[in-house]
Scaffold this motif. Structure first.
Motif, PDB file in Angstrom:
ATOM      1  N   PHE A 138       0.716  -1.198  -0.018  1.00  0.00           N
ATOM      2  CA  PHE A 138       0.088  -0.226   0.021  1.00  0.00           C
ATOM      3  C   PHE A 138       0.885   1.201   0.075  1.00  0.00           C
ATOM      4  CE2 PHE A 138       0.816   1.007   4.527  1.00  0.00           C
ATOM      5  CZ  PHE A 138       0.693  -0.413   5.048  1.00  0.00           C
ATOM      6  N   ALA A 139       0.313   2.327  -0.404  1.00  0.00           N
ATOM      7  CA  ALA A 139       0.872   3.712  -0.564  1.00  0.00           C
ATOM      8  C   ALA A 139       0.313   4.466   0.610  1.00  0.00           C
ATOM      9  CB  ALA A 139       0.854   4.200  -1.839  1.00  0.00           C
ATOM     10  N   VAL A 140       1.244   5.362   1.143  1.00  0.00           N
ATOM     11  CA  VAL A 140       0.987   6.325   2.430  1.00  0.00           C
ATOM     12  C   VAL A 140       1.519   7.297   1.697  1.00  0.00           C
ATOM     13  CG1 VAL A 140       0.901   6.764   4.612  1.00  0.00           C
ATOM     14  CG2 VAL A 140       0.895   4.579   4.057  1.00  0.00           C
ATOM     15  N   GLY A 141       0.807   8.450   1.506  1.00  0.00           N
ATOM     16  CA  GLY A 141       1.144  10.034   1.162  1.00  0.00           C
ATOM     17  C   GLY A 141       1.435  10.604   2.687  1.00  0.00           C
ATOM     18  N   SER A 142       2.214  11.815   2.576  1.00  0.00           N
ATOM     19  CA  SER A 142       2.705  12.261   3.883  1.00  0.00           C
ATOM     20  C   SER A 142       3.069  13.703   3.547  1.00  0.00           C
ATOM     21  CB  SER A 142       3.521  11.466   4.438  1.00  0.00           C
ATOM     22  OG  SER A 142       5.088  12.041   4.062  1.00  0.00           O
ATOM     23  N   GLY A 143       2.994  14.337   4.742  1.00  0.00           N
ATOM     24  CA  GLY A 143       3.704  15.668   4.612  1.00  0.00           C
ATOM     25  C   GLY A 143       5.086  15.942   4.468  1.00  0.00           C
ATOM     26  N   ALA A 144       5.774  14.776   4.658  1.00  0.00           N
ATOM     27  CA  ALA A 144       7.279  14.859   4.511  1.00  0.00           C
ATOM     28  C   ALA A 144       7.578  14.823   3.173  1.00  0.00           C
ATOM     29  CB  ALA A 144       7.578  13.666   5.108  1.00  0.00           C
ATOM     30  N   ARG A 145       6.871  15.308   2.196  1.00  0.00           N
ATOM     31  CA  ARG A 145       7.401  15.272   0.667  1.00  0.00           C
ATOM     32  C   ARG A 145       7.393  13.873   0.175  1.00  0.00           C
ATOM     33  NH1 ARG A 145      10.387  19.978   2.395  1.00  0.00           N
ATOM     34  NH2 ARG A 145      12.187  18.629   2.178  1.00  0.00           N
ATOM     35  N   ALA A 146       6.935  13.050   0.867  1.00  0.00           N
ATOM     36  CA  ALA A 146       7.294  11.653   0.327  1.00  0.00           C
ATOM     37  C   ALA A 146       6.207  10.741   0.234  1.00  0.00           C
ATOM     38  CB  ALA A 146       8.437  10.968   1.161  1.00  0.00           C
ATOM     39  N   VAL A 147       6.196   9.628  -0.642  1.00  0.00           N
ATOM     40  CA  VAL A 147       5.083   8.512  -0.538  1.00  0.00           C
ATOM     41  C   VAL A 147       5.796   7.232  -0.010  1.00  0.00           C
ATOM     42  CG1 VAL A 147       3.490   6.970  -1.786  1.00  0.00           C
ATOM     43  CG2 VAL A 147       3.884   9.656  -2.486  1.00  0.00           C
ATOM     44  N   ALA A 148       5.277   6.603   0.978  1.00  0.00           N
ATOM     45  CA  ALA A 148       5.842   5.654   1.734  1.00  0.00           C
ATOM     46  C   ALA A 148       5.229   4.187   0.750  1.00  0.00           C
ATOM     47  CB  ALA A 148       5.973   5.484   2.863  1.00  0.00           C
ATOM     48  N   ILE A 149       5.879   3.360   0.268  1.00  0.00           N
ATOM     49  CA  ILE A 149       5.261   2.247  -0.465  1.00  0.00           C
ATOM     50  C   ILE A 149       5.708   1.025   0.515  1.00  0.00           C
ATOM     51  CG2 ILE A 149       5.448   0.789  -2.329  1.00  0.00           C
ATOM     52  CD1 ILE A 149       4.568   3.679  -3.226  1.00  0.00           C
ATOM     53  N   CYS A 150       4.702   0.703   1.208  1.00  0.00           N
ATOM     54  CA  CYS A 150       4.831  -0.481   2.098  1.00  0.00           C
ATOM     55  C   CYS A 150       4.479  -1.820   1.514  1.00  0.00           C
ATOM     56  CB  CYS A 150       3.891  -0.235   3.542  1.00  0.00           C
ATOM     57  SG  CYS A 150       4.295   1.717   3.831  1.00  0.00           S
ATOM     58  N   SER A 151       5.325  -2.824   1.914  1.00  0.00           N
ATOM     59  CA  SER A 151       5.219  -4.366   1.472  1.00  0.00           C
ATOM     60  C   SER A 151       5.541  -5.016   2.693  1.00  0.00           C
ATOM     61  CB  SER A 151       5.896  -4.440   0.366  1.00  0.00           C
ATOM     62  OG  SER A 151       7.244  -4.248   0.653  1.00  0.00           O
ATOM     63  N   PHE A 152       5.066  -6.430   2.684  1.00  0.00           N
ATOM     64  CA  PHE A 152       5.114  -7.151   3.784  1.00  0.00           C
ATOM     65  C   PHE A 152       6.457  -8.027   3.768  1.00  0.00           C
ATOM     66  CE2 PHE A 152       4.458 -10.719   6.540  1.00  0.00           C
ATOM     67  CZ  PHE A 152       3.990 -10.133   7.572  1.00  0.00           C
ATOM     68  N   GLU A 153       7.206  -7.984   4.826  1.00  0.00           N
ATOM     69  CA  GLU A 153       8.398  -8.854   4.819  1.00  0.00           C
ATOM     70  C   GLU A 153       8.316 -10.161   5.467  1.00  0.00           C
ATOM     71  OE1 GLU A 153      12.523  -7.356   6.107  1.00  0.00           O
ATOM     72  OE2 GLU A 153      12.338  -6.792   4.265  1.00  0.00           O
ATOM     73  N   ALA A 154       7.944 -11.076   4.786  1.00  0.00           N
ATOM     74  CA  ALA A 154       7.776 -12.339   5.581  1.00  0.00           C
ATOM     75  C   ALA A 154       8.784 -12.735   6.729  1.00  0.00           C
ATOM     76  CB  ALA A 154       7.473 -13.527   4.818  1.00  0.00           C
ATOM     77  N   GLU A 155      10.118 -12.486   6.106  1.00  0.00           N
ATOM     78  CA  GLU A 155      11.183 -12.954   7.292  1.00  0.00           C
ATOM     79  C   GLU A 155      11.035 -12.619   8.590  1.00  0.00           C
ATOM     80  OE1 GLU A 155      14.983 -11.970   5.692  1.00  0.00           O
ATOM     81  OE2 GLU A 155      14.555 -12.707   3.933  1.00  0.00           O
ATOM     82  N   ASN A 156      10.692 -11.212   8.691  1.00  0.00           N
ATOM     83  CA  ASN A 156      10.877 -10.476   9.991  1.00  0.00           C
ATOM     84  C   ASN A 156       9.502 -10.301  10.508  1.00  0.00           C
ATOM     85  OD1 ASN A 156      13.556 -10.125   9.639  1.00  0.00           O
ATOM     86  ND2 ASN A 156      13.199  -8.347   8.492  1.00  0.00           N
ATOM     87  N   ASP A 157       8.537 -10.377   9.476  1.00  0.00           N
ATOM     88  CA  ASP A 157       6.922 -10.348  10.198  1.00  0.00           C
ATOM     89  C   ASP A 157       6.633  -8.858  10.439  1.00  0.00           C
ATOM     90  OD1 ASP A 157       4.533 -11.358  10.574  1.00  0.00           O
ATOM     91  OD2 ASP A 157       4.828 -11.776  12.587  1.00  0.00           O
ATOM     92  N   TRP A 158       6.900  -8.117   9.647  1.00  0.00           N
ATOM     93  CA  TRP A 158       6.579  -6.695   9.575  1.00  0.00           C
ATOM     94  C   TRP A 158       6.602  -6.004   8.125  1.00  0.00           C
ATOM     95  CZ3 TRP A 158      11.379  -5.148  12.964  1.00  0.00           C
ATOM     96  CH2 TRP A 158      12.329  -4.964  12.421  1.00  0.00           C
ATOM     97  N   TRP A 159       5.914  -4.920   8.131  1.00  0.00           N
ATOM     98  CA  TRP A 159       5.753  -4.196   7.161  1.00  0.00           C
ATOM     99  C   TRP A 159       6.877  -3.058   6.931  1.00  0.00           C
ATOM    100  CZ3 TRP A 159       1.610  -4.753   3.496  1.00  0.00           C
ATOM    101  CH2 TRP A 159       0.640  -5.725   4.079  1.00  0.00           C
ATOM    102  N   VAL A 160       7.290  -3.212   5.901  1.00  0.00           N
ATOM    103  CA  VAL A 160       8.442  -2.480   5.520  1.00  0.00           C
ATOM    104  C   VAL A 160       8.091  -1.267   4.414  1.00  0.00           C
ATOM    105  CG1 VAL A 160      10.488  -3.747   6.398  1.00  0.00           C
ATOM    106  CG2 VAL A 160       9.646  -3.779   3.949  1.00  0.00           C
ATOM    107  N   SER A 161       8.829  -0.204   4.649  1.00  0.00           N
ATOM    108  CA  SER A 161       8.372   0.841   3.684  1.00  0.00           C
ATOM    109  C   SER A 161       9.618   1.358   2.642  1.00  0.00           C
ATOM    110  CB  SER A 161       7.752   2.090   4.258  1.00  0.00           C
ATOM    111  OG  SER A 161       8.805   2.846   5.230  1.00  0.00           O
ATOM    112  N   LYS A 162       9.440   1.615   1.615  1.00  0.00           N
ATOM    113  CA  LYS A 162      10.409   2.482   0.477  1.00  0.00           C
ATOM    114  C   LYS A 162       9.795   3.742   0.289  1.00  0.00           C
ATOM    115  CE  LYS A 162      12.782   0.240  -2.522  1.00  0.00           C
ATOM    116  NZ  LYS A 162      12.992  -0.746  -3.512  1.00  0.00           N
ATOM    117  N   HIS A 163      10.822   4.636   0.285  1.00  0.00           N
ATOM    118  CA  HIS A 163       9.963   6.058  -0.013  1.00  0.00           C
ATOM    119  C   HIS A 163      10.283   6.553  -1.548  1.00  0.00           C
ATOM    120  CE1 HIS A 163      10.450   7.434   4.519  1.00  0.00           C
ATOM    121  NE2 HIS A 163       9.736   6.440   4.333  1.00  0.00           N
ATOM    122  N   LEU A 164       9.222   7.002  -1.958  1.00  0.00           N
ATOM    123  CA  LEU A 164       9.317   7.854  -3.158  1.00  0.00           C
ATOM    124  C   LEU A 164       9.504   9.177  -2.809  1.00  0.00           C
ATOM    125  CD1 LEU A 164       6.076   6.027  -5.269  1.00  0.00           C
ATOM    126  CD2 LEU A 164       8.816   6.117  -5.868  1.00  0.00           C
TER     127      LEU A 164
END
Lengths: 185, 363
Positions: free
Chosen positions: B113-139
């Motif tokens: 999923f994508a999260v827009g923010s006031g930090a001038r960025a969009v966080a693209i979040c995907s699930f990392e099964a290894e660590n069992d959490w959602w990580v984000s990459k920033h556009l």
């Protein structure tokens, strides 16, 4: 050794991600630089039309050639031109003329430009109108009476009646566009 | 004639709303919480509350297949809520944003999923099964200001985002390992993460309130604060778009839009009403309100008795009660979403607004 006053360091300049380091010009639509002399030439041409009685042509001419790229002085000159045209149009002619402009090609954009000039005219303390030009009587008798001493009241009442007529035709959308548009007049 | 269905939930603004796939559950963002309503008969009853955010919730989205709910808030966090026997279980998402999150949407594949923010960025979040959490990459590039809206292309890789710098952009959010390589489209062929596939500005550079891709994904529309709707038809990568059609309206600005079909858009916003627009790459125009002329249930102007008239004059200083708008929504509409699709067309859409109402409209 000189002591550095840390409070005066511009930290934004040191942060590459800071908004202060953005090239702000990319945020605004492109505008072509206009020389003040060109604005004055245009003002001359528009006055010619005005003297010939073609008020609608003069208004269109002034609104189609907006000097977005001019400097402060050029913009003032054009404001004076527009104000002069507005003052020389009779109140009964306003609505039909606006209606015609609105229905023509690209007309809503022209009316947005007109709205910008109305707001600019109303915001300036000294309406840059030629004082010897007699403004048309409008319905705003109170404002006229109040502004009588200042001399700017008459011009203001003309702008207000234009504003009223313009909102009837172009709607609140054009007011919102005056506030939103980064191309200022 | 049931042209719409009104659900007045409460007297607070609704920042965002989302229906589950079966349309029986409705999630609305109310202050710091998300409330879940379930349909019983013709109305919606409060069923559950998702508590966890400590600032205003700005976005909520229910994944249509998995039923997972993602929420984001001004507290800079996002949670993914999953149903469990003991209720909804939240998982914190590592957004790494230093400003408020403004909007959130699941990708069509629901793997990210994508999260827009006031930090001038969009966080693209995907699930990392290894660590069992959602990580984000920033556009991050080339966004210059707060992101106010995000919308997914049907292929689940391209993301449309609108920002307060007046630009609507199409960016690639390709995440290796999560996404399949997308088919080449008009937006581009090779799409590594962060590729800028399009950057559009309308005439006034007014800030963007809402974006949306057409059902085919070959056109994108955005609404901005200069009361305009702009539709972009791209030609191909590295080429100027085939057509950029901008419609300036006489109305107050729109905040949200829904593509009904390739040739029709519904947009709603500060006028508290939804409007239809129709057109194609040769031009678009506003064709009128979805509500029609007047609401049938609206009390008509009645003949008032003189006594009543003077009494009103005496009590309120006016004879007519003008505290109600003639529209169904009594305040700004904040979100419009597709509710039901039949074939390639949207046949029903829903709107939520500052007045605490959720309305489902028939088209």
């Amino acid at each position: 050794m000189a002591t550095i006053n840390y409070r005066t360091i511009d930290i934004d300049a040191l942060d590459p991600d800071s908004a202060a380091n953005f090239d702000l010009s990319s945020l605004a639509p492109d505008v072509v630089p206009v020389l003040t002399a060109d604005v004055q030439t245009l003002a001359g041409q528009v006055r010619q039309l005005l003297r010939g009685g073609d008020t609608e042509g003069a208004l269109r001419g002034a609104l189609e050639n907006v000097p977005y790229g001019a400097d402060q002085q050029g913009k003032e000159v054009h404001l004076a031109t527009v104000t002069e045209i507005l003052q020389s149009i009779r109140q009964s002619d306003m609505s039909p003329m606006l209606q015609r402009i609105y229905q023509s090609e690209g007309g809503s954009e022209l009316l947005d430009v007109l709205m910008k000039y109305l707001y600019k005219g109303m915001s300036s303390k000294q309406p840059s109108s030629s004082k010897n030009l007699s403004p048309q009587p409008t319905g705003f008798s109170q404002i006229q009476a109040r502004g009588g001493g200042e001399g700017g009241g008459q011009a203001m009442s003309v702008l207000l009646s234009w504003h009223e007529k313009l909102v009837e035709i172009a709607g609140p959308g054009s007011i919102v566009r005056v506030m939103t548009d980064r191309r200022t007049v | 004639m049931a042209s719409h269905e009104v659900h007045h939930l409460f007297h607070n603004p609704i920042a965002d709303h989302s229906f589950s796939a079966d349309r029986k559950t409705l999630a609305v963002a109310r202050d710091n919480n998300v409330e879940l309503y379930s349909r019983s008969g013709n109305s919606f009853q409060l069923q559950d509350e998702l508590r966890g955010h400590d600032k205003t919730v700005t976005g909520v989205d229910i994944a249509s297949q998995s039923g997972r709910i993602v929420t984001c808030s001004q507290d800079r966090n996002a949670y993914v809520w999953e149903p469990s026997p003991t209720g909804w279980k939240p998982t914190l998402v590592l957004l790494r944003l230093n400003r408020a999150a403004t909007c959130v949407r699941w990708s069509p594949g629901e793997t990210k999923f994508a999260v827009g923010s006031g930090a001038r960025a969009v966080a693209i979040c995907s699930f990392e099964a290894e660590n069992d959490w959602w990580v984000s990459k920033h556009l991050k590039r080339p966004i210059r200001s707060t992101v106010t809206a995000v919308a997914w292309h049907p292929n689940g890789v391209l993301l449309g985002c609108g920002a307060t710098d007046g630009h609507a952009r199409v960016l690639s959010s390709f995440v290796k390992g999560t996404d399949e390589r997308p088919e080449p489209s008009v937006w581009g062929e090779r799409l590594p993460f962060g590729t800028v596939c399009g950057e559009f500005l309308n005439r006034t550079a007014g800030w963007v309130h809402g974006v949306g891709f057409s059902p085919s994904g070959d056109a994108m529309a955005f609404v901005s604060h200069d009361s305009s709707v702009t539709v972009v038809y791209p030609t191909g990568p590295e080429q100027p778009p085939k057509a950029v059609v901008s419609v300036s309206t006489q109305l107050l600005p729109f905040t949200s839009l829904v593509w009904v079909s390739e040739s029709e858009i519904v947009a709603a916003g500060y006028d508290c009403e939804a409007y239809r627009l129709q057109g194609d790459s040769n031009g678009w125009q506003l064709t009128g309100s979805v509500e029609g002329k007047r609401r049938p249930g609206m009390p008509q102007e009645r003949e008032e008795s003189a006594l009543n008239k003077f009494r009103q004059m005496d009590l309120k200083g006016k004879t007519k009660d003008d505290t109600q708008l003639p529209t169904v929504h009594q305040n700004t509409i904040s979100t419009a979403r597709s509710f039901q699709e039949s074939g390639a067309h949207v046949s029903k859409f829903s709107t939520s607004g500052v007045d605490g109402r959720v309305v489902v409209w028939n088209l």
